[in-house]
Enzyme design. Structure first.
Site, PDB file in Angstrom:
ATOM      1  N   TYR A   1      26.986   1.608  -9.678  1.00  0.00           N
ATOM      2  CA  TYR A   1      25.667   1.284  -9.310  1.00  0.00           C
ATOM      3  C   TYR A   1      26.054  -0.382  -9.162  1.00  0.00           C
ATOM      4  O   TYR A   1      27.022  -0.728  -9.035  1.00  0.00           O
ATOM      5  CB  TYR A   1      24.520   2.047 -10.725  1.00  0.00           C
ATOM      6  CG  TYR A   1      23.288   2.057  -9.673  1.00  0.00           C
ATOM      7  CD1 TYR A   1      23.029   2.509  -8.707  1.00  0.00           C
ATOM      8  CD2 TYR A   1      22.650   1.334 -10.464  1.00  0.00           C
ATOM      9  CE1 TYR A   1      21.567   2.625  -8.600  1.00  0.00           C
ATOM     10  CE2 TYR A   1      20.637   1.468  -9.980  1.00  0.00           C
ATOM     11  CZ  TYR A   1      20.671   2.010  -8.415  1.00  0.00           C
ATOM     12  OH  TYR A   1      19.306   1.824  -8.313  1.00  0.00           O
TER      13      TYR A   1
ATOM     14  N   LYS B   1      23.164  30.562   0.068  1.00  0.00           N
ATOM     15  CA  LYS B   1      23.783  29.719   1.348  1.00  0.00           C
ATOM     16  C   LYS B   1      24.771  28.498   0.662  1.00  0.00           C
ATOM     17  O   LYS B   1      26.301  28.391   1.446  1.00  0.00           O
ATOM     18  CB  LYS B   1      23.359  29.341   2.217  1.00  0.00           C
ATOM     19  CG  LYS B   1      22.476  31.132   2.634  1.00  0.00           C
ATOM     20  CD  LYS B   1      23.556  31.412   4.205  1.00  0.00           C
ATOM     21  CE  LYS B   1      22.459  33.295   4.369  1.00  0.00           C
ATOM     22  NZ  LYS B   1      23.724  33.517   5.325  1.00  0.00           N
TER      23      LYS B   1
HETATM   24  C1  LIG Z   1      22.510  37.105   6.642  1.00  0.00           C
HETATM   25  C2  LIG Z   1      21.688  35.767   7.024  1.00  0.00           C
HETATM   26  O1  LIG Z   1      21.945  34.984   7.222  1.00  0.00           O
HETATM   27  C3  LIG Z   1      20.628  37.299   7.123  1.00  0.00           C
HETATM   28  O2  LIG Z   1      20.315  38.298   7.012  1.00  0.00           O
HETATM   29  O3  LIG Z   1      19.230  36.422   7.597  1.00  0.00           O
HETATM   30 MG   LIG Z   2      19.671  33.892   7.271  1.00  0.00          MG
END
Ligand SMILES: CC(=O)C(=O)O
Ligand SMILES: [Mg+2]
Ligand SMILES: NC(=O)C1=CN([C@@H]2O[C@H](COP(=O)(O)OP(=O)(O)OC[C@H]3O[C@@H](n4cnc5c(N)ncnc54)[C@H](OP(=O)(O)O)[C@@H]3O)[C@@H](O)[C@H]2O)C=CC1
Length: 761
Positions: free
Chosen positions: A49, A104
């Protein structure tokens, strides 16, 4: 590959309660942020920093590409949604999309070591959304748009691609299209079809469907042979209701008006719509050897069981992990971004998408590596109707797909930092794999192929019940809960646990028909150790560790897991009364520690208090055996506080003598010592001892004594943020595992799976 759908179901669905608990447990959600630099001293702070941070600030201001050298940008992807098309669940809003987006993000990390953060943007206004994401550009190396409904997603992606200089990729469109095309290439090959003459019907005309159709057409399908359907039926030329420009672009001249009419005689069905949209009659009406990709999530347009009831000539795929042929974008986005980031691609173009699809299709045609084959227990998956696409845990995905994507980026001129040596890049990619997760995955997969009866000795404990339910639900075999039936049922009721599921057995030792046989068995073992018949009877009647161990010893169960209510050594004593040491072996505990992508086995973390040199050599042999069984080639370091004689001392001498003993035994694995832990684990330090016989850093650490083994693994876990599994008990003639007191249900379920995996080894 298994022949029937029922046989081939490899993983059962989880219960709703399990899913909620999984997300709520510990720190809620699935993500946290970790610092990559030390932040311990005043100097660290001054560097990280103010004032130190000002230096990279100025460097980046002068030359923006330096951001890739001095910040995390180059490996950071934003997973961004407004929640308007969450899976196949519809528009449930930005906040409700957060679990999927966190998911994700962790998949990015798990499968391709890409860092990512989820951003849920609370607007359905296209301009607002675009504006928001556009201004976030400097933060990221790439943008993964997710679960945004059509047609908004087309406009959003297009506009962002125009204004941003980093890859913008709508996963539901292109990720899905890439995987679906990869599967389709192989399914066409297997059924001897030509793209130009194949008739395909796609139900759904949203984000995923339109992208799939566009990619398919770009690969050679003819427009007239592709029919799209949506909630209003067939998208035909001249239709006005529910249309938009993206649908119109694929409208065909046809008299068909319903999905049922369109699908009659079709070769291929693509489902990118909702659960249950394809009926049995429709499947019946399709051409011979139909290809059915029912990709709606979480529930497909039709299940493989339903299709199998009607016809046995179909090639069937779904978006789910619990059936063969999982056509899901998880096979794509981590690796596509990995490749794109590594060459600093300015975009993800069609050449890169096609390269990814072809790499995936080719992988399924190659012989699978042992790691994947092991999961299928002798039934090595072979390219065919039940295996048209690699499984998500295939380790080759990480070395092959990003390489293909990177090469295509370079060839198509969008790579800003080309890679010179793609072979070396492939090796670097392999090193990014998360080894313990693959190991556990392999264990689970193999047990699913060879389900085992596992005794959960402390069946009245709530978390043991949960672990048993998880074991059964994951189709690992039968979970036998020991306890008083009424108490177990009452406890299950109170805790909302359903014990009435297939794969759960409740056994009460007191009323078991086997009490006499177990007592006889135990008495024969213990009569010369001061035990009367009635002592043995009492142990069998009242002590579940004894009863459970005898079940395993006499073949009424395959394995056992215990330990949550009793300390380790007491539980081990109970077990040892009933079960022998495997001839030629020694009972020890081996812990698996995973820290920053590295796995090391530590031994003995459970049994021998102060091992002498012979015992240390035995521990090395046992631990090396465990490493091999888990798929690692052992490099054993015999640890001490000193390294190769310095500083001298009695304890170190004992370790050195163990090395001499291993020399005499001519064991078939690498080992050396005595050495300090930093020598064993840090290659630079190891190189200061050029005579050291280890060919790389150690992956098996034999500790000089139980206390150092136990202390160090617990410190790794608590201070170092390592995941520690174990100690795994090895050297017994039967497969029994003891968890530590306070183990969570997932720890117990993991141990049960490991116990099941070790049966007969
Ligand atoms: C797998 C995916 O991204 C969906 O089913 O929307
Ligand atoms: Mg999706
Ligand atoms: N396996 C995988 O990897 C992936 C699967 N998917 C799945 O695909 C599906 C669609 O996702 P996505 O494209 O992002 O969503 P969108 O909202 O963009 O599109 C949904 C489409 O499905 C159509 N639809 C809805 N219900 C029906 C029905 N009963 N009959 C015919 N068509 C119907 C809609 O029709 P209309 O236009 O008339 O509203 C729309 O065209 C979801 O189930 C999702 O989980 C998505 C991405 C990846």
């Amino acid at each position: 590959m298994p022949e029937s759908v029922n046989e081939s179901r490899s993983m059962s669905t989880v219960t709703e309660q399990e899913a909620l608990e999984f997300h709520a447990r510990g720190r809620p959600g699935k993500l946290e942020i970790n610092a990559t630099k030390p932040m311990a001293t005043q100097r660290d702070l001054s560097l990280a920093y103010s004032p130190g941070v000002a230096v990279p600030v100025k460097a980046i201001a002068e030359e923006p590409s330096r951001a890739f050298d001095y910040t995390a940008r180059g490996n950071l992807v934003g997973v961004i949604s407004n929640g308007t098309a969450i899976l196949g669940l519809g528009n449930l809003g930005a906040l409700a999309s957060k679990p999927v987006m966190e998911g994700k993000a962790v998949l990015f990390k798990r499968f391709a070591d890409v860092d990512s953060i989820d951003l849920e943007v609370g607007t359905e206004d296209i301009d607002e959304f675009v504006n928001c994401v556009k201004h976030l550009g400097p933060s990221f190396g790439g943008i993964n748009l997710e679960d945004i409904k059509a047609p908004d997603c087309f406009i959003i992606e297009q506009r962002l691609r125009e204004v941003m200089d980093i890859p913008v990729f709508h996963d539901d469109q292109h990720g899905t299209a890439i995987i679906a095309v990869a599967g389709l290439i192989n399914a066409l090959h297997l059924t001897g079809r030509d793209m130009k003459t194949t008739k395909l019907v796609c139900n759904g005309a949203g984000a995923a469907a339109i992208a799939c159709i566009e990619l398919i057409k770009s690969m050679g399908f003819t427009s007239e042979n592709i029919t799209l359907c949506d909630t209003k039926g067939v998208i035909y030329q001249g239709r006005e209701e529910g249309m938009n420009q993206w649908k119109s672009a694929h409208a065909v001249k046809t008299s068909d008006r319903t999905l049922a009419e369109a699908v009659e005689g079709a070769d291929v069905f693509f489902g990118l719509s909702v659960k249950g949209a394809l009926t049995e009659d429709m499947v019946r009406s399709m051409a011979g050897n139909p290809i059915i990709f029912a990709m709606a999530n979480p529930d497909p347009e039709i299940t493989p069981e339903e299709v199998a009831r009607i016809r046995d000539d179909a090639i069937m795929a779904t978006g789910r992990s619990d059936y063969p042929n999982q056509v899901n974008n998880v096979l794509g986005f981590p690796y596509i971004f990995r490749g794109a980031l590594d060459v600093r691609a300015s975009t993800i173009n069609d050449a890169m998408k096609i390269a990814a699809a072809e790499a995936l299709a080719n992988l399924a045609r190659e012989n699978v590596p042992d790691e994947v084959a092991a999961a299928y227990r002798g039934n090595r998956p072979r390219f065919g109707p039940h295996y048209i696409i690699p499984v998500p845990f295939d380790p080759r995905l990480l070395s092959d797909v990003p390489r293909a994507v990177a090469r295509a980026a370079m060839d198509s001129g969008v790579a800003q930092r080309p890679i010179v040596d793609l072979e070396a890049y492939g090796r670097e990619l392999s090193a990014r794999r998360d080894p313990i997760a693959s190991t556990l995955q392999r264990i689970y997969q193999r047990v699913r192929r060879q389900p085992r009866r596992v005794v959960f000795a402390e069946g009245e404990e709530e978390h043991v019940m949960r672990a048993a339910v998880s074991y059964a639900n994951q189709q690992l075999g039968t979970a036998i809960l020991l306890g008083r039936i009424e108490q177990m049922e009452e406890m299950a009721n109170q805790a909302g646990i359903d014990l009435e599921i297939p794969g759960i057995e409740l056994v009460n030792a007191r009323v078991s028909r086997r009490v006499e046989a177990y007592t006889e068995y135990l008495y024969a073992r213990l009569q010369r150790s001061g035990y009367l018949y009635r002592d043995c009877q009492r142990l069998i009647n009242t002590d579940r560790n004894h009863f459970g161990s005898c079940m395993v010893a006499l073949g009424d169960a395959d394995a056992m897991v215990t330990g949550t209510t009793r300390n380790y050594s007491t539980a081990l004593e109970d077990v040892r009364r009933c079960v022998d040491v495997k001839p030629g072996h020694r009972v020890i505990g081996v812990s698996l520690a995973l820290c920053r992508g590295r796995t090391v086995l530590v031994a003995d973390t459970a049994v021998i208090d102060m091992p002498d040199s012979e015992e240390l050599a035995d521990i090395a042999e046992e631990a090396a055996g465990v490493a091999r069984r888990l798929g690692y080639e052992p490099r054993v370091a015999m640890l001490a506080y000193s390294t190769f004689g310095h500083p001298p001392g009695e304890r170190a001498e004992r370790v050195r003598e163990a090395v001499n003993i291993l020399d005499k035994r001519r064991v078939d694995f690498e080992y050396d010592g005595e050495m300090a832990a930093d020598v064993a684990l840090n290659l630079d330090v190891m190189r200061q001892y050029p005579f050291c016989r280890l060919s790389g850093t150690a992956n098996v650490l034999v500790m000089p004594a139980f206390h150092s083994a136990s202390i160090s693994t617990k410190m790794l876990q608590e201070l170092g943020g390592s995941t520690v599994i174990g100690p795994l008990l090895v050297g017994l003639d039967k497969s029994i595992q003891i968890v530590s007191m306070g183990a969570r249900d997932s720890d117990i379920a993991n141990m049960a799976a490991i116990a099941a995996y070790n049966v007969g080894s």
